[in-house]
Motif scaffolding. Structure first.
Motif, PDB file in Angstrom:
ATOM      1  N   CYS A   1      -5.879  15.329   6.719  1.00 26.51           N
ATOM      2  CA  CYS A   1      -4.908  14.288   6.380  1.00 26.51           C
ATOM      3  C   CYS A   1      -4.994  13.915   4.902  1.00 26.51           C
ATOM      4  N   TYR A   2      -6.223  13.816   4.389  1.00 27.75           N
ATOM      5  CA  TYR A   2      -6.388  13.489   2.968  1.00 27.75           C
ATOM      6  C   TYR A   2      -5.758  14.564   2.085  1.00 27.75           C
ATOM      7  N   ALA A   3      -5.854  15.813   2.535  1.00 28.03           N
ATOM      8  CA  ALA A   3      -5.287  16.910   1.753  1.00 28.03           C
ATOM      9  C   ALA A   3      -3.786  16.736   1.531  1.00 28.03           C
ATOM     10  N   GLN A   4      -3.125  16.042   2.459  1.00 31.68           N
ATOM     11  CA  GLN A   4      -1.686  15.826   2.314  1.00 31.68           C
ATOM     12  C   GLN A   4      -1.360  14.858   1.186  1.00 31.68           C
ATOM     13  N   THR A   5      -2.314  14.022   0.802  1.00 29.34           N
ATOM     14  CA  THR A   5      -2.048  13.049  -0.255  1.00 29.34           C
ATOM     15  C   THR A   5      -2.308  13.608  -1.650  1.00 29.34           C
TER      16      THR A   5
ATOM     17  N   GLN B   1      -5.639  10.123  15.988  1.00 32.67           N
ATOM     18  CA  GLN B   1      -6.075  11.409  16.528  1.00 32.67           C
ATOM     19  C   GLN B   1      -7.597  11.532  16.531  1.00 32.67           C
ATOM     20  N   GLY B   2      -8.247  10.978  15.511  1.00 31.84           N
ATOM     21  CA  GLY B   2      -9.699  11.091  15.438  1.00 31.84           C
ATOM     22  C   GLY B   2     -10.426  10.372  16.550  1.00 31.84           C
ATOM     23  N   MET B   3      -9.833   9.298  17.066  1.00 30.52           N
ATOM     24  CA  MET B   3     -10.467   8.552  18.147  1.00 30.52           C
ATOM     25  C   MET B   3     -10.477   9.315  19.460  1.00 30.52           C
ATOM     26  N   GLU B   4      -9.684  10.371  19.558  1.00 33.32           N
ATOM     27  CA  GLU B   4      -9.582  11.117  20.814  1.00 33.32           C
ATOM     28  C   GLU B   4     -10.481  12.349  20.847  1.00 33.32           C
TER      29      GLU B   4
ATOM     30  N   GLN C   1       0.829  -1.200   0.000  1.00 33.82           N
ATOM     31  CA  GLN C   1       0.000   0.000   0.000  1.00 33.82           C
ATOM     32  C   GLN C   1       0.869   1.259   0.000  1.00 33.82           C
ATOM     33  N   GLY C   2       0.258   2.379  -0.362  1.00 35.38           N
ATOM     34  CA  GLY C   2       0.995   3.641  -0.458  1.00 35.38           C
ATOM     35  C   GLY C   2       1.504   4.115   0.890  1.00 35.38           C
ATOM     36  N   PRO C   3       2.810   4.368   1.037  1.00 38.43           N
ATOM     37  CA  PRO C   3       3.361   4.798   2.326  1.00 38.43           C
ATOM     38  C   PRO C   3       2.764   6.109   2.827  1.00 38.43           C
ATOM     39  N   VAL C   4       2.553   7.074   1.921  1.00 35.52           N
ATOM     40  CA  VAL C   4       2.004   8.360   2.338  1.00 35.52           C
ATOM     41  C   VAL C   4       0.576   8.181   2.853  1.00 35.52           C
ATOM     42  N   ALA C   5      -0.236   7.448   2.105  1.00 36.28           N
ATOM     43  CA  ALA C   5      -1.618   7.216   2.520  1.00 36.28           C
ATOM     44  C   ALA C   5      -1.691   6.436   3.826  1.00 36.28           C
ATOM     45  N   MET C   6      -0.812   5.448   3.968  1.00 37.94           N
ATOM     46  CA  MET C   6      -0.782   4.667   5.215  1.00 37.94           C
ATOM     47  C   MET C   6      -0.443   5.566   6.402  1.00 37.94           C
ATOM     48  N   ARG C   7       0.521   6.440   6.203  1.00 33.76           N
ATOM     49  CA  ARG C   7       0.960   7.310   7.294  1.00 33.76           C
ATOM     50  C   ARG C   7      -0.144   8.252   7.745  1.00 33.76           C
TER      51      ARG C   7
ATOM     52  N   LYS D   1      -3.113   6.367   9.427  1.00 30.13           N
ATOM     53  CA  LYS D   1      -2.808   6.033  10.827  1.00 30.13           C
ATOM     54  C   LYS D   1      -2.973   7.255  11.716  1.00 30.13           C
ATOM     55  N   LEU D   2      -2.480   8.398  11.233  1.00 23.89           N
ATOM     56  CA  LEU D   2      -2.601   9.632  12.002  1.00 23.89           C
ATOM     57  C   LEU D   2      -4.055  10.021  12.199  1.00 23.89           C
TER      58      LEU D   2
END
Length: 208
Positions: A180-184, A164-167, A150-156, A159-160
């Protein structure tokens, strides 16, 4: 989005505008200096936008979790471990299995075996031990082989976003997801994924 905000009347327009500011705020906290695409670019986060628990000190950046490099004694480590266990109980457990069942387990101090833990969603897999004694290790390798292509950037960023969203609340979590999606979007890997899908071939991600 700017045009939509300008045209949307009343509460709906305010909702769109608030969402855009929240995405920008989450982006600023997750990745300082990140340039967001489109009309979100250049927006700045005000102190009122920060999610609960992320409020920065006056004039300073938002607090982030850190880890000390100081050596700890065995007793200190044991106390810290017990403290962490007591905190995963009342907050993390209800998020994982629901409030009702979490209360039942906490109030009763019930100990679950592996199959029971999997049944309630506390763990992902239960394995029979093999002769070599490394069944869990082999399962971890199998999972890693699934993740690796899988894509390393998307995986990273996925995960973030999950961690963070669970908190935070759902609205803030969705803003974190969008940030986060904007970073991809500007990455070569995203274009490679789209091209591979179009050409019906496995993608060749490079983490760029």
């Amino acid at each position: 989005m700017a045009a939509a905000v300008a045209a949307a009347p009343g509460a709906l327009g305010s909702l769109h505008a608030g969402g855009a500011r929240l995405v920008a705020a989450c982006s600023a906290w997750l990745c300082p200096g990140l340039r967001l695409p489109g009309s979100l670019a250049g927006r700045r986060a005000g102190p009122a936008i920060w999610a609960q628990g992320w409020v920065p000190a006056a004039g300073g950046p938002a607090p982030k979790r850190g880890y000390s490099s100081e050596m700890k004694t065995e007793d200190e480590l044991r106390v810290r471990h017990l403290e962490e266990e007591n905190r995963g109980g009342t907050q993390r457990l209800p998020r994982a299995i629901g409030m009702s069942l979490a209360k039942e387990l906490i109030f009763s101090a019930r100990v679950l075996d592996g199959k029971e833990a999997k049944a309630v969603g506390l763990i992902s897999h239960v394995l029979e031990q093999n002769q070599e004694g490394d069944a869990a290790y082999r399962k971890a390798l199998d999972l890693a082989r699934e993740f690796l292509p899988q894509g390393p950037v998307a995986m990273r960023v996925a995960k973030l976003a999950i961690n963070q969203g669970m908190e935070v609340d759902l609205v803030t979590g969705l803003a974190i997801e969008e940030a986060c999606y904007a970073q991809t979007i500007p990455t070569k890997d995203r274009l490679e994924g789209l091209l591979a899908f179009k050409e019906k071939r496995p993608p060749r991600y490079k983490g760029e």
